[in-house]
Each structure stands twice: as structure tokens, then as C-alpha cells.
Motif scaffolding. Structure first.
Motif, mmCIF file in Angstrom:
data_model
loop_
_atom_site.group_PDB
_atom_site.id
_atom_site.type_symbol
_atom_site.label_atom_id
_atom_site.label_comp_id
_atom_site.label_asym_id
_atom_site.label_seq_id
_atom_site.Cartn_x
_atom_site.Cartn_y
_atom_site.Cartn_z
ATOM 1 N N LEU A 179 0.815 -1.209 0.000
ATOM 2 C CA LEU A 179 0.000 0.000 0.000
ATOM 3 C C LEU A 179 0.853 1.265 0.000
ATOM 4 C CD1 LEU A 179 -2.774 -0.992 2.581
ATOM 5 C CD2 LEU A 179 -3.036 -0.722 0.111
ATOM 6 N N VAL A 180 2.062 1.138 0.510
ATOM 7 C CA VAL A 180 2.973 2.281 0.618
ATOM 8 C C VAL A 180 3.710 2.556 -0.692
ATOM 9 C CG1 VAL A 180 5.122 3.058 1.726
ATOM 10 C CG2 VAL A 180 3.279 2.049 3.097
ATOM 11 N N ARG A 181 4.054 1.458 -1.408
ATOM 12 C CA ARG A 181 4.928 1.613 -2.572
ATOM 13 C C ARG A 181 4.306 2.497 -3.637
ATOM 14 N NH1 ARG A 181 7.969 1.483 -1.169
ATOM 15 N NH2 ARG A 181 8.674 -0.583 -0.617
ATOM 16 N N GLY A 211 8.137 0.058 4.926
ATOM 17 C CA GLY A 211 8.597 -0.092 3.551
ATOM 18 C C GLY A 211 8.731 1.217 2.799
ATOM 19 N N VAL A 212 8.889 2.343 3.514
ATOM 20 C CA VAL A 212 9.044 3.648 2.865
ATOM 21 C C VAL A 212 10.442 3.728 2.241
ATOM 22 C CG1 VAL A 212 9.060 6.146 3.199
ATOM 23 C CG2 VAL A 212 7.455 4.711 4.495
ATOM 24 N N GLU A 215 11.404 9.982 -0.486
ATOM 25 C CA GLU A 215 10.823 11.165 0.136
ATOM 26 C C GLU A 215 9.380 11.387 -0.302
ATOM 27 O OE1 GLU A 215 11.559 16.003 0.261
ATOM 28 O OE2 GLU A 215 13.181 14.659 -0.364
ATOM 29 N N ASP A 216 9.070 11.134 -1.572
ATOM 30 C CA ASP A 216 7.710 11.356 -2.065
ATOM 31 C C ASP A 216 6.701 10.484 -1.317
ATOM 32 O OD1 ASP A 216 8.414 13.298 -3.911
ATOM 33 O OD2 ASP A 216 8.759 11.850 -5.522
ATOM 34 N N GLU A 217 7.046 9.224 -1.084
ATOM 35 C CA GLU A 217 6.157 8.343 -0.318
ATOM 36 C C GLU A 217 5.968 8.886 1.094
ATOM 37 O OE1 GLU A 217 7.353 4.111 -2.531
ATOM 38 O OE2 GLU A 217 8.191 4.620 -0.570
ATOM 39 N N PHE A 218 7.060 9.282 1.714
ATOM 40 C CA PHE A 218 7.005 9.815 3.073
ATOM 41 C C PHE A 218 6.086 11.028 3.169
ATOM 42 C CE2 PHE A 218 8.844 13.100 5.923
ATOM 43 C CZ PHE A 218 8.545 12.509 7.149
ATOM 44 N N LEU A 219 6.207 11.967 2.239
ATOM 45 C CA LEU A 219 5.435 13.204 2.299
ATOM 46 C C LEU A 219 3.930 12.941 2.161
ATOM 47 C CD1 LEU A 219 7.711 15.595 0.208
ATOM 48 C CD2 LEU A 219 7.336 15.621 2.688
ATOM 49 N N VAL A 220 3.550 12.049 1.258
ATOM 50 C CA VAL A 220 2.130 11.729 1.082
ATOM 51 C C VAL A 220 1.574 11.039 2.319
ATOM 52 C CG1 VAL A 220 0.493 10.306 -0.233
ATOM 53 C CG2 VAL A 220 2.229 11.632 -1.428
ATOM 54 N N PHE A 229 7.086 5.697 10.953
ATOM 55 C CA PHE A 229 7.565 5.214 9.660
ATOM 56 C C PHE A 229 8.725 4.238 9.828
ATOM 57 C CE2 PHE A 229 5.704 9.346 9.103
ATOM 58 C CZ PHE A 229 4.949 9.234 7.947
ATOM 59 N N GLN A 230 8.838 3.353 8.832
ATOM 60 C CA GLN A 230 9.925 2.378 8.803
ATOM 61 C C GLN A 230 10.257 2.101 7.344
ATOM 62 O OE1 GLN A 230 8.883 -1.138 10.980
ATOM 63 N NE2 GLN A 230 10.804 -2.191 10.623
#
Length: 254
Positions: A179-181, A211-212, A215-220, A229-230
Motif C-alpha cells: 500500500l505504501v509503494r 517499507g518507505v 521522500e515522495d512516499e514519506f510526504l504523502v 515510519f519504517q
């Protein structure tokens, strides 16, 4: 079939040794390390899959107990003594025959190593079939009674999904990396995660994204209200050690 106390206590010997690597869980709001997950490794650095492939059904009870003790012993040795971060341990619900009895070695290891019980988190994966929902409910109740944090791992990857959450409300849910990817490029993933974040707020459950990798995944995910987060973007697991964590990147992105 019910597992006898003898089976849990003295199942078939493992016949091999193993150890742990540690990967940090980051608190974005506090710009700090919230905890570390203990990940199974071979003594020569072999991955978890290779070690798990050696476990027979007759060994699963002893292996589950040995993993808990190994994780606590290593954490007591390498974790900071002040403001001890949480230690996240994976466990097999179907390898627990009676919650209080099967916690004896865990509690003994924590006392012996002076590792605080309240810093221990137990996570079970949604992928493992829950054979007895009443039994799992009793496990979670006993673990909370002992001061442990409880978590569902890989949420969204298995068959149970929201049905499992309707039956059990743990302290924390770990979003599966699927779901994160590339969530920053997927409206569907963004909508699903936003919905889960709302559910967790209503149920007072902490949501963690694992599974982050960028940076783009983290920000959303952060914009969706996720605080823990991990993933490789923060740090890769370190063999019997605590890796350096890129908190500067978290601060810059925030």
C-alpha cells in the motif's frame, strides 16, 4: 489441536543458531527513533526467509520462544539505557497455547537483562491464519495486562483485512509496504490509506507505514496523518547493531 505445556516448553530442538538485525521505527513529529524491529538473521548474515525455511512444525513453539529471548538479550545489550526505545518482536499466534504460560520466558529474559517490559511491542502478521479468534483475543488481553504494546503487521496484505480489525483492536497497525509503494503516484492507494487513517483515529489505534523508500512516499503518508515510519529511506537493518538513521532527511522533508 491444543498444544500441551510440554510441547511449548520442550519442542523439537532447533539444531541451529540464529541472531537478529535491527531496523528503526521513526517518529516524524518528534524527529526521533521511536523503536526498533528485531528481524531474524542467520549467524552468517542469512536472511529471514532462509532461517524460517528450516523450521519444522514441531519446532515452531521452541523457535517462537527463542526469538523473543534472543531479541530481548540483544536489545538489552545495544539499546540506549536512557529513554529506552521500543523493541518490536514478531510472534506466531498459533505457537502460543496459553498466553500467560508462554510469556514466562519473555518476562524472565526482560527481568534478567533489566529490559523494561513497557518498551516491548509484539506484532503478529495478518498473513498468518487465525485459527481461533477467541484465543487471539486472549493473547492480546494478556499482553496488554503485562504492559506490552500490541500490533498487527503487514495490514492490507492478507485475507482478513478489515474483518480482523473488527475483531481485534491492537495498539498499532503497520501498513503493508504494497500500500505504501509509489503511493505518491496512485490515487487508489492514497484513498485507501486516508480511509484507514480515519478508522484508526476513531479507534485510537496508531498507524505506522513500513517499507518507505523515498521522500515522495514519506510526504504523502505524513500528509495523510501517519506519524510513525519504517523503511530503507530512513535506514537499512543492521546486523546485531543499531544503524545510523537519516533524521536530517526527515526534518528537511517536513
Amino acid at each position: 489441536m491444543a498444544v500441551s505445556c510440554e510441547g511449548c516448553r520442550s519442542g523439537e530442538p532447533l539444531g541451529f543458531d540464529f541472531t537478529m538485525a535491527f531496523q528503526p521505527i521513526v517518529d516524524a513529529a518528534g524527529n526521533s527513533v521511536w523503536g526498533y524491529e528485531a528481524l531474524i538473521r542467520g549467524t552468517g548474515g542469512e536472511g529471514a526467509a532462509e532461517i524460517l525455511a528450516r523450521i519444522t512444525p514441531e519446532q515452531r513453539y521452541r523457535f517462537d520462544q527463542a526469538c523473543r529471548v534472543k531479541a530481548i538479550e540483544l536489545a538489552a545489550r545495544i539499546f540506549p539505557k536512557e529513554n529506552t526505545p521500543r523493541l518490536s518482536i514478531n510472534f506466531l499466534p498459533n505457537a502460543v497455547y496459553e498466553p500467560a504460560a508462554c510469556l514466562r520466558k519473555t518476562l524472565s529474559a526482560a527481568r534478567r537483562t533489566h529490559f523494561p517490559q513497557t518498551a516491548i511491542m509484539f506484532e503478529f502478521t495478518e498473513n498468518e491464519e487465525v485459527r481461533d479468534t477467541g484465543h487471539l483475543r486472549s493473547i492480546i488481553a494478556e499482553y496488554r495486562k503485562q504492559g506490552f504494546v500490541t500490533a498487527i503487521d503487514d495490514f492490507g496484505a492478507g485475507q482478513s483485512g478489515l474483518s480482523l480489525l473488527a475483531d481485534f483492536q491492537p495498539d498499532l497497525i503497520k501498513l503493508d509496504m504494497h500500500l505504501v509503494r509509489d503511493i505518491h503516484t496512485s490515487r487508489a492507494r492514497q484513498a485507501i490509506v486516508a480511509g484507514l487513517a480515519n478508522i484508526c483515529r476513531e479507534l485510537d489505534i496508531v498507524l505506522l507505514a513500513e517499507g518507505v523508500e523515498c521522500e515522495d512516499e514519506f510526504l504523502v503518508l505524513k500528509a495523510a496523518g501517519i506519524g510513525l515510519f519504517q523503511g530503507y529511506w530512513f535506514a537499512r537493518p543492521a546486523f546485531e547493531a543499531l544503524p545510523a538513521v537519516s533524521l536530517e532527511a526527515v526534518r528537511a522533508a517536513a
